[in-house]
Design a protein around this motif. Structure first.
Motif, PDB file in Angstrom:
ATOM      1  N   ARG A 139      -5.549  -8.837  13.326  1.00  0.00           N
ATOM      2  CA  ARG A 139      -6.997  -8.876  13.582  1.00  0.00           C
ATOM      3  C   ARG A 139      -7.208  -9.899  14.692  1.00  0.00           C
ATOM      4  O   ARG A 139      -6.691 -11.003  14.635  1.00  0.00           O
ATOM      5  CB  ARG A 139      -7.778  -9.299  12.346  1.00  0.00           C
ATOM      6  N   ALA A 147      -9.904   0.659   7.052  1.00  0.00           N
ATOM      7  CA  ALA A 147      -9.822  -0.074   5.789  1.00  0.00           C
ATOM      8  C   ALA A 147      -8.440   0.020   5.167  1.00  0.00           C
ATOM      9  O   ALA A 147      -8.002  -0.924   4.488  1.00  0.00           O
ATOM     10  CB  ALA A 147     -10.871   0.466   4.815  1.00  0.00           C
ATOM     11  N   ALA A 148      -7.711   1.111   5.382  1.00  0.00           N
ATOM     12  CA  ALA A 148      -6.370   1.270   4.818  1.00  0.00           C
ATOM     13  C   ALA A 148      -5.443   0.168   5.318  1.00  0.00           C
ATOM     14  O   ALA A 148      -4.569  -0.290   4.590  1.00  0.00           O
ATOM     15  CB  ALA A 148      -5.804   2.642   5.162  1.00  0.00           C
ATOM     16  N   GLN A 184      -5.960  -9.190   3.956  1.00  0.00           N
ATOM     17  CA  GLN A 184      -6.672 -10.056   2.992  1.00  0.00           C
ATOM     18  C   GLN A 184      -5.755 -11.127   2.454  1.00  0.00           C
ATOM     19  O   GLN A 184      -4.683 -10.930   2.054  1.00  0.00           O
ATOM     20  CB  GLN A 184      -7.248  -9.233   1.846  1.00  0.00           C
ATOM     21  N   ASP A 232     -12.662   4.500   6.870  1.00  0.00           N
ATOM     22  CA  ASP A 232     -11.655   4.604   5.800  1.00  0.00           C
ATOM     23  C   ASP A 232     -10.259   4.332   6.337  1.00  0.00           C
ATOM     24  O   ASP A 232      -9.444   3.676   5.676  1.00  0.00           O
ATOM     25  CB  ASP A 232     -11.684   5.993   5.156  1.00  0.00           C
ATOM     26  N   ALA A 235      -6.817  -2.723   7.162  1.00  0.00           N
ATOM     27  CA  ALA A 235      -7.552  -4.006   7.126  1.00  0.00           C
ATOM     28  C   ALA A 235      -7.337  -4.692   5.790  1.00  0.00           C
ATOM     29  O   ALA A 235      -7.291  -5.919   5.716  1.00  0.00           O
ATOM     30  CB  ALA A 235      -9.023  -3.773   7.393  1.00  0.00           C
ATOM     31  N   SER A 236      -7.153  -3.914   4.741  1.00  0.00           N
ATOM     32  CA  SER A 236      -6.932  -4.501   3.417  1.00  0.00           C
ATOM     33  C   SER A 236      -5.610  -5.280   3.359  1.00  0.00           C
ATOM     34  O   SER A 236      -5.444  -6.163   2.522  1.00  0.00           O
ATOM     35  CB  SER A 236      -6.943  -3.417   2.345  1.00  0.00           C
ATOM     36  N   LEU A 237      -4.681  -4.972   4.261  1.00  0.00           N
ATOM     37  CA  LEU A 237      -3.412  -5.698   4.301  1.00  0.00           C
ATOM     38  C   LEU A 237      -3.588  -7.108   4.846  1.00  0.00           C
ATOM     39  O   LEU A 237      -2.712  -7.955   4.662  1.00  0.00           O
ATOM     40  CB  LEU A 237      -2.394  -4.942   5.165  1.00  0.00           C
ATOM     41  N   SER A 254      -5.874   6.643   1.632  1.00  0.00           N
ATOM     42  CA  SER A 254      -4.846   5.942   2.406  1.00  0.00           C
ATOM     43  C   SER A 254      -3.867   6.890   3.080  1.00  0.00           C
ATOM     44  O   SER A 254      -2.768   6.496   3.432  1.00  0.00           O
ATOM     45  CB  SER A 254      -4.094   4.963   1.502  1.00  0.00           C
ATOM     46  N   ALA A 300       0.850  -1.193   0.000  1.00  0.00           N
ATOM     47  CA  ALA A 300       0.000   0.000   0.000  1.00  0.00           C
ATOM     48  C   ALA A 300       0.882   1.238   0.000  1.00  0.00           C
ATOM     49  O   ALA A 300       2.071   1.168   0.292  1.00  0.00           O
ATOM     50  CB  ALA A 300      -0.920  -0.005   1.213  1.00  0.00           C
ATOM     51  N   ASP A 349      -2.251   6.323  -2.299  1.00  0.00           N
ATOM     52  CA  ASP A 349      -3.440   5.638  -2.795  1.00  0.00           C
ATOM     53  C   ASP A 349      -4.689   6.362  -2.308  1.00  0.00           C
ATOM     54  O   ASP A 349      -4.659   7.080  -1.312  1.00  0.00           O
ATOM     55  CB  ASP A 349      -3.480   4.182  -2.313  1.00  0.00           C
TER      56      ASP A 349
END
Length: 154
Positions: free
Chosen positions: A119, A147-148, A154, A144, A150-152, A90, A83, A87
């Motif tokens: 998590r 999410a910046a 996945q 937001d 949390a997307s890591l 972000s 990331a 972005d």
């Protein structure tokens, strides 16, 4: 009755700038707060402002890389860019990097230890600096910003 000199007038005025009752109330509040904290510590009251503990169910290890342009990149353990603060939505990545950088400076840490985003089974997401053990709970920073990071996971 004699007239007051300018200095005496100022002294009289200054007596009434902060009413005595307000000063007493401030000291009473401070003493009450101290007594309340002492009572809580003496009686071993449980901490109520602490997030619930849980088991880690997902974890990503990364490092931050800061560029002179102000951009901060999240670099995975394999060297890939996960990331960037440039972005969309972000910018919070740069904020977290600044917090981590300041914590390390205060701890006199010079290395480049990794950072973890985790998590928990309770649903909480946190960022943990492995160098200083500082933990940043993301739940209070908005969807937001969560999410910046949390997307890591996945």
């Amino acid at each position: 009755m004699t007239a007051l000199t300018p200095e005496q007038k100022l002294a009289e005025r200054d007596k009434e700038m902060i009413p005595l009752v307000l000063i007493r109330a401030m000291f009473a509040l401070a003493l009450f707060s101290l007594a309340l904290v002492a009572y809580a510590r003496i009686t071993d009251r449980p901490l109520v402002g602490v997030p619930p503990s849980g088991q880690v169910v997902a974890e990503t290890v990364f490092t931050f890389e800061h560029f002179p342009s102000g951009e901060v990149q999240v670099i995975g353990s394999d060297g890939s860019v996960l990331a960037s603060s440039r972005d969309d939505r972000s910018g919070f990545i740069e904020v977290v990097w600044r917090v981590q950088d300041r914590s390390r400076m205060l701890a006199a840490y010079q290395g480049d230890a990794p950072v973890k985003v985790v998590r928990f089974d309770t649903g909480r997401i946190a960022i943990i600096d492995t160098a200083t053990e500082k933990q940043i709970e993301l739940s209070g920073y908005g969807a937001d910003n969560v999410a910046a990071f949390a997307s890591l996971l996945q």
